[in-house]
Design an enzyme around this catalytic site. Structure first.
Site, PDB file in Angstrom:
ATOM      1  CB  SER A   1      -0.898  -0.038   1.244  1.00 11.60           C
ATOM      2  OG  SER A   1      -1.651   1.138   1.356  1.00 11.60           O
TER       3      SER A   1
ATOM      4  CE  LYS B   1      -4.030   3.770   2.116  1.00  6.32           C
ATOM      5  NZ  LYS B   1      -5.312   3.284   2.659  1.00  6.32           N
TER       6      LYS B   1
HETATM    7  O1  OSB Z   1      -7.307   1.863   4.351  1.00  5.66           O
HETATM    8  O2  OSB Z   1      -6.281   0.065   4.068  1.00  5.66           O
HETATM    9  C1  OSB Z   1      -6.386   1.136   4.643  1.00  5.66           C
HETATM   10  C2  OSB Z   1      -3.367   1.667   6.954  1.00  5.66           C
HETATM   11  C3  OSB Z   1      -3.984   2.255   8.038  1.00  5.66           C
HETATM   12  C4  OSB Z   1      -5.331   2.507   7.992  1.00  5.66           C
HETATM   13  C5  OSB Z   1      -6.077   2.167   6.854  1.00  5.66           C
HETATM   14  C6  OSB Z   1      -5.466   1.553   5.768  1.00  5.66           C
HETATM   15  C7  OSB Z   1      -4.082   1.342   5.810  1.00  5.66           C
HETATM   16  C8  OSB Z   1      -3.316   0.789   4.699  1.00  5.66           C
HETATM   17  C9  OSB Z   1      -1.984   0.154   5.035  1.00  5.66           C
HETATM   18  O3  OSB Z   1      -3.639   0.890   3.536  1.00  5.66           O
HETATM   19  C10 OSB Z   1      -1.954  -1.288   4.749  1.00  5.66           C
HETATM   20  C11 OSB Z   1      -0.753  -1.975   5.349  1.00  5.66           C
HETATM   21  O4  OSB Z   1      -0.761  -2.279   6.557  1.00  5.66           O
HETATM   22  O5  OSB Z   1       0.185  -2.230   4.606  1.00  5.66           O
HETATM   23 MG    MG Z   2      -8.563   0.852   2.933  1.00  2.00          MG
END
Ligand code: OSB
Ligand code: MG
Length: 372
Positions: free
Chosen positions: A135, A163
């Site tokens: 991510s 994102k």
């Molecule tokens: O929306 O998936 C999400 C991290 C914190 C809060 C929400 C999200 C995320 C991530 C990170 O996208 C995913 C990861 O741990 O690699």
């Molecule tokens: Mg998410």
């Protein structure tokens, strides 16, 4: 098992690079680790709440308080408790799923260790490894984004999630699509940053051949997601909106999503996560394992969960090096483009108590009240 005490700790793990989403920027992961002490051993759990109530209404200090003053006393007073009854023991308390999930996870770890069974076996997963995804946070510009994504590709990630937010969407997505090539698994996550007035813009994402568009609208806007799903060729995936088997069933039935991101913390535990998986599998809806910048504890459990058969897409499960310089368990690495699933009893990882102590910023033990 009967539990005598529960230890709460909050730790600070600096992130290797700031993680920016549409709801904020994190530079340090404040992790909330719980340890249950039972008459037949101990177990660890991790609460995935963030430092501030931005992704969800739960946050570290609120989870700490509800565990210390409500959930833990109920668990300790319940007498002999099995992991699959933790949900019932805590059912009288409204909400606070992430806090409940952490306690259930610790009880599961203790129970599985005492009978020498792995979480993967208990959940019914199979296989030695999973395909890692990464991510990627919002960057200051597209040049930086391409640099970051390029490095993840070199490391062997086979799926990239970007994102996005208003003002950081079509252009960066187009640039990354060009970099990774047509067949590459690319998806985007808006963390609720758009509204119903953005449908024309979101429809333009269709030209990039994305695997899915994750949570574009408000958590409660199920009908809005259903309307958007009818407008777009890109599959809609829900994250924040799915809090239980029931909300997953509603979203699927109303056509709000055709893919589901499963996060055990968000739905109240790994056992509920399995039930969400089972529901989606029955409905022919593919799922994948979300991430919450977990320590090695949560990562180990996520790896076990991600080996269930309905996890048709790679999850947000990356190597330890993508998150932290230092972790409280053994590190996870990409080997031959995959991440190995822990096979030992319980979560299958060992906490380095020295590192745990050193990274601890707050510590408290809740004991069972003496009878009589
Ligand atoms: O929306 O998936 C999400 C991290 C914190 C809060 C929400 C999200 C995320 C991530 C990170 O996208 C995913 C990861 O741990 O690699
Ligand atoms: Mg998410």
């Amino acid at each position: 098992m009967r539990f005598d005490a529960v230890e709460l700790r909050s730790l600070e793990l600096p992130l290797v690079r700031p993680f920016r989403t549409s709801f904020g920027t994190e530079t340090v992961r404040e992790a909330l680790v719980v340890r249950v002490l039972g008459d037949d051993g101990e177990g660890y759990g991790e609460c995935v709440a963030g430092s501030e109530p931005l992704y969800s209404s739960e946050f570290v200090a609120s989870s700490w308080l509800v565990m210390r003053d409500h959930l833990v006393p109920a668990l300790l007073a319940a007498g002999s408790t099995r992991a699959d009854s933790v949900k019932d023991v805590l059912a009288g308390f409204s909400g606070h799923r992430m806090a409940k999930a952490a306690l259930e996870m610790a009880v599961l770890d203790a129970e599985l260790r005492s009978r020498c069974e792995s979480l993967q076996e208990l959940l019914g997963g199979t296989g030695e490894s999973v395909t890692p995804g990464v991510s990627v946070g919002i960057t200051t510009d597209v040049v930086e984004l391409l640099d970051v994504v390029g490095r993840y590709l070199e490391e062997g990630y086979q799926r990239v999630k970007l994102k996005i937010e208003p003002g950081f969407d079509l252009e960066p997505v187009a640039a990354v699509r060009q970099l990774v090539g047509d067949g590459f698994m690319l998806q985007v996550d808006a963390n609720t940053a758009y509204t119903r007035s953005d449908f024309d813009l979101l429809a333009r994402l269709d030209e990039f051949g994305l695997l899915l568009l994750e949570q574009p609208l408000d958590e409660e806007d199920i009908l809005g997601h259903a309307e958007l799903a009818r407008r777009l060729a890109t599959p809609i995936c829900l994250d924040e909106s799915v809090l239980s088997v029931r909300s997953a069933a509603t979203a699927i039935e109303l056509g709000a999503c055709s893919v589901v991101n499963i996060k055990a913390g968000r739905v109240g535990g790994y056992l509920e996560a399995r039930r969400v998986h089972d529901l989606c599998r029955g409905a022919g809806v593919p799922v994948w394992c979300g991430g919450m910048l977990e320590t090695g504890l949560g990562r180990a459990a996520n790896l076990a969960l991600a080996t269930l058969p309905g996890f048709a897409l790679p999850g947000d499960i990356s190597a330890t090096s993508r998150y932290f310089h230092e972790d409280i368990t053994e590190r996870f690495e990409l080997v031959g483009g995959r991440i190995g699933v822990p096979k030992g009893p319980g979560l299958g990882v060992t906490v380095d108590v020295g590192t745990l102590e050193r990274l601890t910023r707050r510590h408290e033990i809740v004991h069972a009240r003496q009878a009589g």
